[in-house]
Design a protein around this motif. Structure first.
Motif, PDB file in Angstrom:
ATOM      1  N   LEU A   1       0.847  -1.208   0.000  1.00  0.00           N
ATOM      2  CA  LEU A   1       0.000   0.000   0.000  1.00  0.00           C
ATOM      3  C   LEU A   1       0.878   1.253   0.000  1.00  0.00           C
ATOM      4  N   LYS A   2       1.944   1.224   0.821  1.00  0.00           N
ATOM      5  CA  LYS A   2       2.825   2.400   0.893  1.00  0.00           C
ATOM      6  C   LYS A   2       3.487   2.635  -0.459  1.00  0.00           C
ATOM      7  N   GLN A   3       3.878   1.543  -1.114  1.00  0.00           N
ATOM      8  CA  GLN A   3       4.588   1.712  -2.390  1.00  0.00           C
ATOM      9  C   GLN A   3       3.681   2.257  -3.490  1.00  0.00           C
ATOM     10  N   VAL A   4       2.450   1.760  -3.572  1.00  0.00           N
ATOM     11  CA  VAL A   4       1.551   2.314  -4.608  1.00  0.00           C
ATOM     12  C   VAL A   4       1.149   3.742  -4.239  1.00  0.00           C
ATOM     13  N   GLY A   5       1.267   4.067  -2.961  1.00  0.00           N
ATOM     14  CA  GLY A   5       0.990   5.440  -2.511  1.00  0.00           C
ATOM     15  C   GLY A   5       1.999   6.435  -3.052  1.00  0.00           C
ATOM     16  N   LYS A   6       3.147   5.933  -3.501  1.00  0.00           N
ATOM     17  CA  LYS A   6       4.181   6.836  -4.047  1.00  0.00           C
ATOM     18  C   LYS A   6       4.015   7.028  -5.547  1.00  0.00           C
ATOM     19  N   LYS A   7       3.080   6.288  -6.151  1.00  0.00           N
ATOM     20  CA  LYS A   7       2.849   6.386  -7.595  1.00  0.00           C
ATOM     21  C   LYS A   7       1.771   7.423  -7.891  1.00  0.00           C
ATOM     22  N   THR A   8       1.661   7.785  -9.157  1.00  0.00           N
ATOM     23  CA  THR A   8       0.607   8.738  -9.522  1.00  0.00           C
ATOM     24  C   THR A   8      -0.589   8.026 -10.165  1.00  0.00           C
ATOM     25  N   ASN A   9      -0.440   6.729 -10.464  1.00  0.00           N
ATOM     26  CA  ASN A   9      -1.560   5.973 -11.065  1.00  0.00           C
ATOM     27  C   ASN A   9      -2.762   5.989 -10.123  1.00  0.00           C
TER      28      ASN A   9
ATOM     29  N   ASP B   1     -11.494  -0.903   8.277  1.00  0.00           N
ATOM     30  CA  ASP B   1     -10.204  -1.466   7.843  1.00  0.00           C
ATOM     31  C   ASP B   1      -9.889  -1.023   6.420  1.00  0.00           C
ATOM     32  N   LEU B   2     -10.929  -1.002   5.583  1.00  0.00           N
ATOM     33  CA  LEU B   2     -10.740  -0.560   4.192  1.00  0.00           C
ATOM     34  C   LEU B   2     -10.285   0.900   4.172  1.00  0.00           C
ATOM     35  N   LEU B   3     -10.910   1.710   5.003  1.00  0.00           N
ATOM     36  CA  LEU B   3     -10.540   3.130   5.021  1.00  0.00           C
ATOM     37  C   LEU B   3      -9.134   3.332   5.590  1.00  0.00           C
ATOM     38  N   MET B   4      -8.745   2.498   6.530  1.00  0.00           N
ATOM     39  CA  MET B   4      -7.366   2.608   7.039  1.00  0.00           C
ATOM     40  C   MET B   4      -6.366   2.189   5.961  1.00  0.00           C
ATOM     41  N   ALA B   5      -6.753   1.210   5.138  1.00  0.00           N
ATOM     42  CA  ALA B   5      -5.874   0.802   4.029  1.00  0.00           C
ATOM     43  C   ALA B   5      -5.740   1.960   3.037  1.00  0.00           C
ATOM     44  N   ALA B   6      -6.865   2.640   2.762  1.00  0.00           N
ATOM     45  CA  ALA B   6      -6.822   3.804   1.867  1.00  0.00           C
ATOM     46  C   ALA B   6      -5.930   4.891   2.470  1.00  0.00           C
TER      47      ALA B   6
ATOM     48  N   SER C   1      -1.685   8.718   2.576  1.00  0.00           N
ATOM     49  CA  SER C   1      -0.683   9.384   3.423  1.00  0.00           C
ATOM     50  C   SER C   1       0.684   9.431   2.741  1.00  0.00           C
ATOM     51  N   GLN C   2       0.868   8.619   1.692  1.00  0.00           N
ATOM     52  CA  GLN C   2       2.121   8.663   0.924  1.00  0.00           C
ATOM     53  C   GLN C   2       2.054   9.684  -0.203  1.00  0.00           C
ATOM     54  N   GLY C   3       0.889  10.297  -0.390  1.00  0.00           N
ATOM     55  CA  GLY C   3       0.784  11.360  -1.398  1.00  0.00           C
ATOM     56  C   GLY C   3      -0.146  11.039  -2.550  1.00  0.00           C
ATOM     57  N   ASN C   4      -0.534   9.768  -2.719  1.00  0.00           N
ATOM     58  CA  ASN C   4      -1.420   9.432  -3.833  1.00  0.00           C
ATOM     59  C   ASN C   4      -2.882   9.517  -3.382  1.00  0.00           C
ATOM     60  N   THR C   5      -3.559  10.531  -3.884  1.00  0.00           N
ATOM     61  CA  THR C   5      -4.962  10.733  -3.472  1.00  0.00           C
ATOM     62  C   THR C   5      -5.938  10.117  -4.473  1.00  0.00           C
ATOM     63  N   ASN C   6      -5.402   9.507  -5.542  1.00  0.00           N
ATOM     64  CA  ASN C   6      -6.271   8.947  -6.589  1.00  0.00           C
ATOM     65  C   ASN C   6      -6.683   7.526  -6.244  1.00  0.00           C
ATOM     66  N   ILE C   7      -7.673   7.422  -5.400  1.00  0.00           N
ATOM     67  CA  ILE C   7      -8.066   6.091  -4.909  1.00  0.00           C
ATOM     68  C   ILE C   7      -9.553   5.852  -5.170  1.00  0.00           C
ATOM     69  N   LEU C   8      -9.849   4.662  -5.686  1.00  0.00           N
ATOM     70  CA  LEU C   8     -11.238   4.205  -5.829  1.00  0.00           C
ATOM     71  C   LEU C   8     -11.409   3.056  -4.857  1.00  0.00           C
ATOM     72  N   LEU C   9     -12.475   3.078  -4.100  1.00  0.00           N
ATOM     73  CA  LEU C   9     -12.737   1.974  -3.173  1.00  0.00           C
ATOM     74  C   LEU C   9     -13.684   0.998  -3.850  1.00  0.00           C
ATOM     75  N   CYS C  10     -13.483  -0.283  -3.581  1.00  0.00           N
ATOM     76  CA  CYS C  10     -14.328  -1.277  -4.249  1.00  0.00           C
ATOM     77  C   CYS C  10     -14.891  -2.284  -3.249  1.00  0.00           C
ATOM     78  N   GLU C  11     -16.214  -2.341  -3.180  1.00  0.00           N
ATOM     79  CA  GLU C  11     -16.897  -3.395  -2.412  1.00  0.00           C
ATOM     80  C   GLU C  11     -16.955  -4.628  -3.322  1.00  0.00           C
ATOM     81  N   ARG C  12     -16.432  -5.765  -2.840  1.00  0.00           N
ATOM     82  CA  ARG C  12     -16.395  -6.967  -3.680  1.00  0.00           C
ATOM     83  C   ARG C  12     -16.931  -8.189  -2.934  1.00  0.00           C
ATOM     84  N   GLY C  13     -17.725  -7.906  -1.875  1.00  0.00           N
ATOM     85  CA  GLY C  13     -18.316  -9.008  -1.132  1.00  0.00           C
ATOM     86  C   GLY C  13     -17.427  -9.445   0.008  1.00  0.00           C
TER      87      GLY C  13
END
Ligand code: PEP
Ligand code: MN
Length: 347
Positions: free
Chosen positions: A195-203, A217-222, A227-239
């Motif tokens: 999570l931290k590593q993808v947080g450093k990307k711009t994707n 827990d999902l929100l803490m993962a987000a 917190s690493q700088g990547n604000t481009n996040i989509l949350l997905c409910e998958r059951g």
């Protein structure tokens, strides 16, 4: 903690407050809304004197934030975030966004034919796994980098942005070079180094809820990503896993409005993994859109019986086209923008 600036606070007053927070060794996060400017403070807030803050010029009020997630919380960032997949916006008030494609990339012709089919039906983006998290080590594990190359070829032919999973820290750079959206799968939702590593990307990051994860827990993962700088996040409910065995997972429809109230991030639904059976995908997709999801991610396969993974829950292209028609009607009924025709001009 959050500082709410007065309605007519000036730029100089905001900058002064930001500098004051920085001087205390804390990190301010500015959110400029239409009505008001809000400044969130992250760090050891015990060192902050509320009275001093209240007396800063332009400050209206100071509010503690009780939730453990900060930057992803709506309290910190009251305005809805609009995230881009390729050049298409996704989020509250935007067009309902549809990501579709096979569970796994199986061959070049398979992914290219599927890309054309889902695009024709109205999909905005193409999904397909090149690195697959399989329960059994003996099951198909994905075509890896070759799969990414095939996805890139499908994008070149159709213009559809690519959504694909990254499972390991070692592959983040490689996958990010090919993909528009990096998917973090349910099984990796709490892989904190990843999570931290993808947080450093711009994707853009598509963060799927773990099968035994609470909404918090999902929100803490987000929060790890943001917190690493990547604000481009989509949350997905998958059951989620429940005692019910009639379906692969149990779709937590509740999570959609709950997430929408707790966070500013867009929320999408994956009815393929949440049901596990193609017969139920369309009904649950409709429920998700009715409940306020900003989009859907749907598994589509040219010939589900021969799929290398998740064939039971995959729709054929014609069934997917019907799903689009049905969810469009629901979107219209609940007053959300549907899908405009001819979204993409092939390159
Ligand atoms: C997938 O999208 O194919 C997948 C493996 O999803 P999840 O991580 O939600 O199980
Ligand atoms: Mn799958």
């Amino acid at each position: 903690m959050m500082i709410i600036m007065e309605t007519h606070a000036t730029k100089t007053q905001c900058n002064h407050a930001l500098a004051w927070i920085n001087n205390k060794g804390l990190t301010p996060h500015l959110s400029e809304g239409i009505e008001r400017t809000v400044i969130g403070i992250v760090g050891n807030i015990r060192t902050v004197d509320h009275e001093q803050l209240l007396h800063l010029p332009g400050v209206d009020s100071v509010m503690p934030i009780s939730s453990p997630y900060k930057l992803s919380s709506r309290a910190f960032h009251p305005e809805d975030s609009i995230i881009n997949i390729g050049n298409q916006p996704i989020g509250e008030g935007q067009e309902m966004h549809i990501i579709a494609g096979p569970c796994s990339v199986e061959s070049k012709t398979q992914i290219i034919e599927t890309a054309h089919a889902v695009k024709e039906a109205g999909a905005h983006a193409l999904r397909g796994g090149a690195f697959k998290p399989r329960t059994s080590p003996y099951s198909f594990q994905g075509l890896e980098e070759q799969g990414l190359e095939f996805l890139a070829e499908a994008r070149a032919q159709t213009g559809l942005p690519i959504v694909t999973e990254v499972m390991s820290q070692n592959h983040v750079d490689m996958v990010a070079n090919y993909a528009d959206v990096l998917q973090i799968g349910a099984r990796n939702m709490q892989n904190f180094p990843l999570l931290k590593q993808v947080g450093k990307k711009t994707n853009t990051i598509l963060l799927k809820r773990g099968m035994a994860a609470k909404v918090d827990d999902l929100l803490m993962a987000a929060e790890y990503i943001i917190s690493q700088g990547n604000t481009n996040i989509l949350l997905c409910e998958r059951g989620i896993r429940t005692f019910e065995t009639a379906t692969r997972n149990t779709t937590d429809i509740n999570a959609i409005p709950v997430l929408k109230s707790l966070t500013h991030l867009p929320v999408i639904l994956d009815p393929s993994h949440s049901t596990g059976h193609w017969e139920f995908v369309t009904a649950v997709a409709k429920a998700g859109i009715a409940a306020g999801a900003d989009g859907l991610i749907i598994e589509v396969h040219l010939d589900p019986r021969t799929a290398f993974s998740d064939g039971d829950q995959s729709l054929k292209p014609a069934q997917f086209a019907k799903l689009i028609t049905k969810v469009k009607a629901i979107a219209q009924a609940v007053g959300r923008k549907t899908i405009s025709e001819n979204l993409y001009i092939p390159q």
